[in-house]
Design a protein around this motif. Structure first.
Motif, mmCIF file in Angstrom:
data_model
loop_
_atom_site.group_PDB
_atom_site.id
_atom_site.type_symbol
_atom_site.label_atom_id
_atom_site.label_comp_id
_atom_site.label_asym_id
_atom_site.label_seq_id
_atom_site.Cartn_x
_atom_site.Cartn_y
_atom_site.Cartn_z
ATOM 1 N N UNK A 1 0.826 -1.217 0.000
ATOM 2 C CA UNK A 1 0.000 0.000 0.000
ATOM 3 C C UNK A 1 0.860 1.267 0.000
ATOM 4 N N UNK A 2 1.881 1.280 -0.892
ATOM 5 C CA UNK A 2 2.752 2.453 -1.029
ATOM 6 C C UNK A 2 2.910 2.788 -2.516
ATOM 7 N N UNK A 3 3.112 4.088 -2.849
ATOM 8 C CA UNK A 3 3.424 4.412 -4.245
ATOM 9 C C UNK A 3 4.848 3.977 -4.573
ATOM 10 N N UNK A 4 5.048 3.437 -5.766
ATOM 11 C CA UNK A 4 6.399 3.043 -6.202
ATOM 12 C C UNK A 4 6.768 3.902 -7.409
ATOM 13 N N UNK A 5 7.875 4.643 -7.279
ATOM 14 C CA UNK A 5 8.393 5.425 -8.411
ATOM 15 C C UNK A 5 9.505 4.588 -9.044
ATOM 16 N N UNK A 6 9.263 4.117 -10.266
ATOM 17 C CA UNK A 6 10.270 3.295 -10.946
ATOM 18 C C UNK A 6 10.793 4.060 -12.153
ATOM 19 N N UNK A 7 12.110 4.223 -12.220
ATOM 20 C CA UNK A 7 12.724 4.951 -13.335
ATOM 21 C C UNK A 7 12.926 4.004 -14.511
ATOM 22 N N UNK A 8 12.846 4.552 -15.713
ATOM 23 C CA UNK A 8 13.006 3.713 -16.898
ATOM 24 C C UNK A 8 13.743 4.473 -17.993
ATOM 25 N N UNK A 9 14.489 3.721 -18.794
ATOM 26 C CA UNK A 9 15.177 4.329 -19.939
ATOM 27 C C UNK A 9 14.208 4.470 -21.107
ATOM 28 N N UNK A 10 14.557 5.331 -22.032
ATOM 29 C CA UNK A 10 13.786 5.466 -23.266
ATOM 30 C C UNK A 10 14.627 4.971 -24.433
ATOM 31 N N UNK A 11 13.957 4.500 -25.489
ATOM 32 C CA UNK A 11 14.695 3.987 -26.651
ATOM 33 C C UNK A 11 15.368 5.141 -27.405
ATOM 34 N N UNK A 12 16.322 4.785 -28.252
ATOM 35 C CA UNK A 12 17.085 5.804 -29.000
ATOM 36 C C UNK A 12 16.249 6.462 -30.091
ATOM 37 N N UNK A 13 15.042 5.953 -30.310
ATOM 38 C CA UNK A 13 14.166 6.509 -31.371
ATOM 39 C C UNK A 13 13.965 8.006 -31.172
ATOM 40 N N UNK A 14 14.033 8.456 -29.921
ATOM 41 C CA UNK A 14 13.849 9.886 -29.604
ATOM 42 C C UNK A 14 14.882 10.720 -30.349
ATOM 43 N N UNK A 15 16.145 10.245 -30.332
ATOM 44 C CA UNK A 15 17.261 11.024 -30.889
ATOM 45 C C UNK A 15 17.124 11.216 -32.394
ATOM 46 N N UNK A 16 16.493 10.267 -33.072
ATOM 47 C CA UNK A 16 16.418 10.357 -34.537
ATOM 48 C C UNK A 16 15.255 11.240 -35.012
ATOM 49 N N UNK A 17 14.396 11.686 -34.078
ATOM 50 C CA UNK A 17 13.258 12.527 -34.469
ATOM 51 C C UNK A 17 13.617 13.997 -34.400
ATOM 52 N N UNK A 18 12.897 14.789 -35.192
ATOM 53 C CA UNK A 18 13.084 16.240 -35.153
ATOM 54 C C UNK A 18 12.628 16.770 -33.795
ATOM 55 N N UNK A 19 11.400 16.322 -33.398
ATOM 56 C CA UNK A 19 10.853 16.714 -32.091
ATOM 57 C C UNK A 19 11.322 15.695 -31.059
ATOM 58 N N UNK A 20 12.150 16.152 -30.139
ATOM 59 C CA UNK A 20 12.773 15.219 -29.184
ATOM 60 C C UNK A 20 11.900 14.938 -27.950
#
Length: 499
Positions: free
Chosen positions: A384-403
């Motif tokens: 019964x607690x909130x869990x903040x889990x960090x996650x990586x993002x794929x490299x697809x972001x870097x190849x787009x104009x809008x990051x």
């Protein structure tokens, strides 16, 4: 018989008595409860919420309780006459037939008022028998030492079983009347009204983010994602420290403590050591650059600030686990232990991709991530607690104009997006604009770049891409990179906008 033989016989008798110990039970309490149910069926509803047939010790009593329960739930009357139809007629209880035994139970029945007390006594004895079973299993497994179960996994399994037993030992669950549900909702609203910031959840310490999310809600899985360099660890660290520093305990009627404000935080730092994490927090609190702290490039006044800050921080309930490559089973076992020993209000995991699943998921990374996110979601509900889990993002972001990140950018995204109650993306345009600086300051584009840099300098966007309980949108925050600190912007009119 000589003395030696007498001593041997006495010793053998003692050993036989020691070896045979009856499991804890109270047949009289079981008889009294069953009698009360057979006389007045309302007694069943006083115990049915927490007492199940398996909790009774005597097999015949289990069957009587089960049959009576089924008859009552069907809206019929359970009494010695209706119950005996479903039991073997030739079964004997000592000198009595089953029909005679049922009649005797009803004849000697106690008042319905005591039914719940008897039910609780029976339940507590069943818990003690379960404890004995867990203890015996631990001893037997430790003696046999199966190859596929190393001692560490046995400890985790025992901890899980004990925690399950402790949690199911509370008398709650089942249906509530709408009246009770309304009272609970009003109570929650009252607590939110009394709490700093008037939030239903735990405040992150960043007001503009709380305004959108209503704080961190209990049992939620909050995914915080971003590309490297965006500051996702910094934001998680800021939030964790803000919550721990605001901790105000409140004593409950049973002597336990509950957080009135803030909370106890568990931080799994799989990437950084606890010293690196502490350096970040000290830098953020004292406004002394973390790179200067590491190099020792600080003045005497700065050093005094650091010492004063460290003394204040020693009282903060923030617990760090720096085990790398931790499995979901180990993480859950340690979180349960922390909750029982110190209390626990928020859990932070930095980050999902550095965790490992079980061997069963094999080489398939997507299955492994699915197992991890499902496990984190289940753990949040269990504790019964909130869990903040960090996650990586794929490299697809870097190849787009809008990051700007999107839900589809989550690595092994299916399960992460599905299991999360909230998905937050950290995006700092300054990071990308800075890398686009023209080499020649006399370049015509340099002025344009400078204007753009001024616009985005010292700011960060937290994009709420998914939220089960509230709106999506973007919250603009101030970010001081030298102190790795996120905070509310000075100009509140510039704070947030919705999609």
């Amino acid at each position: 018989m000589n003395d030696a033989a007498r001593k041997l016989a006495a010793l053998a008798k003692d050993q036989a008595e020691q070896h045979y110990r009856e499991a804890p039970n109270n047949l009289e309490a079981e008889q009294a409860l069953l009698g009360a149910i057979l006389v007045n069926n309302d007694a069943f509803y006083r115990v049915s919420d927490f007492l199940k047939p398996v909790h009774l010790y005597e097999p015949l009593h289990r069957r009587i309780f089960e049959i009576a329960g089924e008859i009552i739930r069907m809206g019929k009357t359970a009494n010695p006459v209706t119950v005996k139809t479903f039991l073997k007629a030739d079964e004997k209880v000592g000198d009595l037939t089953v029909a005679q035994y049922l009649a005797r139970l009803a004849a000697e029945a106690v008042s319905i008022i005591n039914a719940e007390d008897y039910g609780r006594a029976i339940y507590d004895l069943a818990l003690r028998r379960s404890l004995i079973t867990i203890g015996e299993d631990m001893v037997n497994i430790a003696y046999d030492a199966p190859l596929d179960m190393p001692p560490q996994s046995q400890i985790e399994d025992a901890e899980r079983r004990l925690f399950e037993l402790a949690e199911t030992g509370r008398y709650d669950g089942g249906f509530q009347s709408f009246n009770d549900a309304v009272a609970l909702a009003i109570d929650m609203a009252g607590q939110a009204f009394e709490r700093d910031g008037h939030l239903s959840g735990i405040s992150t310490g960043i007001h503009s983010l709380d305004g959108k999310m209503g704080g961190l809600q209990r049992s939620d899985l909050i995914i915080l994602a971003g590309r490297p360099g965006m500051g996702k660890t910094s934001l998680a660290t800021n939030i964790a420290y803000n919550i721990a520093a605001a901790y105000e305990p409140e004593v409950q009627p049973d002597g336990s403590f509950k957080a009135k404000n803030g909370g106890v935080v568990g931080f799994y730092s799989l990437e950084m050591s606890s010293e690196q994490l502490a350096t970040r927090i000290i830098s953020e609190q004292t406004e002394v650059s973390s790179s200067k702290i590491r190099r020792g490039d600080i003045s005497e006044a700065d050093f005094e600030k650091l010492v004063a800050c460290s003394q204040m921080m020693q009282k903060v309930p923030l617990y760090i686990d720096q085990t790398g490559g931790i499995s979901i089973a180990q993480l859950a076992a340690r979180a349960r232990r922390l909750k029982r020993q110190r209390g626990l209000d928020v859990l932070v995991v930095d980050y999902i991709q550095l965790m490992t699943g079980s061997k069963k998921s094999g080489e398939n990374r997507v299955q492994e991530i699915t197992e991890i996110t499902t496990g984190l979601k289940a753990l949040g509900k269990e504790l019964n607690v909130p869990i903040i889990a960090l996650s990586q993002l794929s490299r697809a972001v870097e190849s787009r104009e809008d990051k700007r990140p999107q839900l589809s950018d989550l690595r092994e995204s299916g399960s992460i997006e599905q299991d999360a109650d909230v998905v937050l993306f950290v995006f700092r345009e300054e990071y990308y604009v800075k890398n686009m600086e023209p080499r020649d300051e006399f370049d015509p584009k340099y002025e344009e770049w400078k204007m753009q840099m001024e616009k985005v300098k010292g700011t960060a966007d937290v994009i709420i891409a998914k939220q089960r309980h509230g709106p999506t949108g973007t919250v603009k925050l101030a970010f001081q990179s030298e102190f790795t600190r996120f905070s509310d912007l000075a100009d509140p009119s510039f704070t947030q906008y919705e999609h």
